[in-house]
Scaffold this motif. Structure first.
Motif, PDB file in Angstrom:
ATOM      1  N   ASP A   8      66.091  27.794  30.726  1.00 43.97           N
ATOM      2  CA  ASP A   8      65.986  26.401  29.766  1.00 43.97           C
ATOM      3  C   ASP A   8      64.522  26.075  29.781  1.00 43.97           C
ATOM      4  OD1 ASP A   8      65.708  25.306  32.230  1.00 43.97           O
ATOM      5  OD2 ASP A   8      67.124  23.790  31.828  1.00 43.97           O
ATOM      6  N   GLU A   9      64.321  25.005  29.114  1.00 43.80           N
ATOM      7  CA  GLU A   9      63.028  24.629  28.847  1.00 43.80           C
ATOM      8  C   GLU A   9      62.276  24.268  30.168  1.00 43.80           C
ATOM      9  OE1 GLU A   9      59.455  24.173  26.900  1.00 43.80           O
ATOM     10  OE2 GLU A   9      61.118  24.989  26.240  1.00 43.80           O
ATOM     11  N   VAL A  10      63.215  23.784  31.008  1.00 44.81           N
ATOM     12  CA  VAL A  10      62.608  23.093  32.237  1.00 44.81           C
ATOM     13  C   VAL A  10      62.146  24.461  33.128  1.00 44.81           C
ATOM     14  CG1 VAL A  10      63.177  22.021  34.530  1.00 44.81           C
ATOM     15  CG2 VAL A  10      63.895  21.032  32.430  1.00 44.81           C
ATOM     16  N   ASP A  11      63.039  25.467  33.002  1.00 43.67           N
ATOM     17  CA  ASP A  11      62.772  26.711  33.813  1.00 43.67           C
ATOM     18  C   ASP A  11      61.273  27.181  33.185  1.00 43.67           C
ATOM     19  OD1 ASP A  11      64.924  26.752  35.519  1.00 43.67           O
ATOM     20  OD2 ASP A  11      65.745  27.880  33.800  1.00 43.67           O
ATOM     21  N   ARG A  12      61.077  27.124  32.125  1.00 46.29           N
ATOM     22  CA  ARG A  12      59.587  27.652  31.523  1.00 46.29           C
ATOM     23  C   ARG A  12      58.633  26.506  32.048  1.00 46.29           C
ATOM     24  NH1 ARG A  12      63.454  29.437  27.968  1.00 46.29           N
ATOM     25  NH2 ARG A  12      63.593  27.106  26.755  1.00 46.29           N
ATOM     26  N   ILE A  13      58.870  25.272  31.892  1.00 47.11           N
ATOM     27  CA  ILE A  13      57.871  24.525  32.609  1.00 47.11           C
ATOM     28  C   ILE A  13      57.758  24.465  33.918  1.00 47.11           C
ATOM     29  CG2 ILE A  13      57.567  21.907  33.085  1.00 47.11           C
ATOM     30  CD1 ILE A  13      58.998  21.359  30.293  1.00 47.11           C
ATOM     31  N   THR A  15      58.051  27.377  35.886  1.00 38.83           N
ATOM     32  CA  THR A  15      57.187  28.736  35.935  1.00 38.83           C
ATOM     33  C   THR A  15      55.790  28.428  35.590  1.00 38.83           C
ATOM     34  OG1 THR A  15      59.129  29.737  35.472  1.00 38.83           O
ATOM     35  CG2 THR A  15      57.115  31.206  35.243  1.00 38.83           C
ATOM     36  N   THR A  30      62.505  20.512  38.801  1.00 48.32           N
ATOM     37  CA  THR A  30      63.902  21.092  38.501  1.00 48.32           C
ATOM     38  C   THR A  30      64.984  20.229  38.537  1.00 48.32           C
ATOM     39  OG1 THR A  30      64.527  21.793  40.790  1.00 48.32           O
ATOM     40  CG2 THR A  30      63.095  23.515  39.700  1.00 48.32           C
ATOM     41  N   SER A  33      63.144  16.734  35.508  1.00 48.19           N
ATOM     42  CA  SER A  33      62.806  16.834  33.932  1.00 48.19           C
ATOM     43  C   SER A  33      64.322  17.389  33.550  1.00 48.19           C
ATOM     44  CB  SER A  33      61.879  18.038  34.179  1.00 48.19           C
ATOM     45  OG  SER A  33      60.694  17.822  34.497  1.00 48.19           O
ATOM     46  N   ARG A  34      65.012  17.663  34.265  1.00 54.45           N
ATOM     47  CA  ARG A  34      66.673  18.074  33.464  1.00 54.45           C
ATOM     48  C   ARG A  34      67.179  16.333  33.356  1.00 54.45           C
ATOM     49  NH1 ARG A  34      66.182  22.867  36.506  1.00 54.45           N
ATOM     50  NH2 ARG A  34      66.358  24.669  34.944  1.00 54.45           N
ATOM     51  N   ARG A  37      65.205  14.838  30.378  1.00 54.45           N
ATOM     52  CA  ARG A  37      65.710  15.557  29.013  1.00 54.45           C
ATOM     53  C   ARG A  37      67.161  15.050  28.634  1.00 54.45           C
ATOM     54  NH1 ARG A  37      62.255  19.270  27.482  1.00 54.45           N
ATOM     55  NH2 ARG A  37      63.889  20.498  26.295  1.00 54.45           N
ATOM     56  N   HIS A  41      68.587  12.894  25.617  1.00 57.79           N
ATOM     57  CA  HIS A  41      69.609  13.328  24.344  1.00 57.79           C
ATOM     58  C   HIS A  41      70.766  12.313  24.483  1.00 57.79           C
ATOM     59  CE1 HIS A  41      68.090  17.085  23.482  1.00 57.79           C
ATOM     60  NE2 HIS A  41      67.692  17.367  24.707  1.00 57.79           N
TER      61      HIS A  41
END
Length: 167
Positions: A8-13, A15, A30, A33-34, A37, A41
């Motif tokens: 997901d976007e958090v994984d990309r951030i 990394t 990890t 941030s989730r 987010r 929502h």
């Protein structure tokens, strides 16, 4: 155990931060941030549920505190401040605005003639009940992504994290 979920976007951030700052332990990202987010929502979904009943989030907070109090659906302004985590000046303004809309009324306290109690009106009760039903429908849809047997564990973990801020 390897995850079967796509990144997901958090994984990309995470990394990217690991690449750019390998000296940092980015594990908190990890989780938080989730949570952040998801909170954004959920806030949008909640605001939508309340708006369908012509309520702002703060209005729902005050009305629901009164509704949860049970019959006769009244609390002191001080109890409302404690339950909604706002200042007394802010609460006075909120009570004024809700009273103008006919959703609450002020009454003298029978125990303390100088004290005031805020009471939910019939219109306020109808409005908050409808908004609560809508809110629960929206939140149940969000939870559908998580198997029912995992929900109590998630609730317990979040309770543990939040406990350091309560009280």
């Amino acid at each position: 155990m390897e995850s079967t979920h796509p990144g997901d976007e958090v994984d990309r951030i995470v990394t990217a931060w690991q690449r750019e700052r390998p000296d940092l332990d980015v594990e908190p990202l990890t989780v938080f941030s989730r949570i952040s987010r998801l909170a954004r929502h959920l806030d949008r979904a909640r605001r939508g549920a309340f708006a369908r009943h012509d309520l702002e989030t703060w209005e729902f907070d005050v009305l629901s505190a009164l509704r949860r109090a049970g019959e006769p659906y009244r609390l002191s302004p001080g109890r409302l401040v404690a339950q909604t985590l706002v200042t007394s000046g802010t609460m006075t303004n909120r009570i004024d605005r809700l009273a103008e809309r006919g959703l609450v009324e002020r009454h003298r306290s029978p125990e303390d003639r100088r004290g005031v109690l805020v009471r939910l009106t019939g219109a306020g009760r109808s409005r908050v009940d409808a908004a609560m039903s809508d809110l629960l429908d929206v939140e149940a849809q969000v939870l559908d992504a998580l198997p029912a047997e995992e929900r109590p564990r998630l609730a317990a973990l979040l309770r543990t994290l939040g406990a350091q801020f309560d009280g």
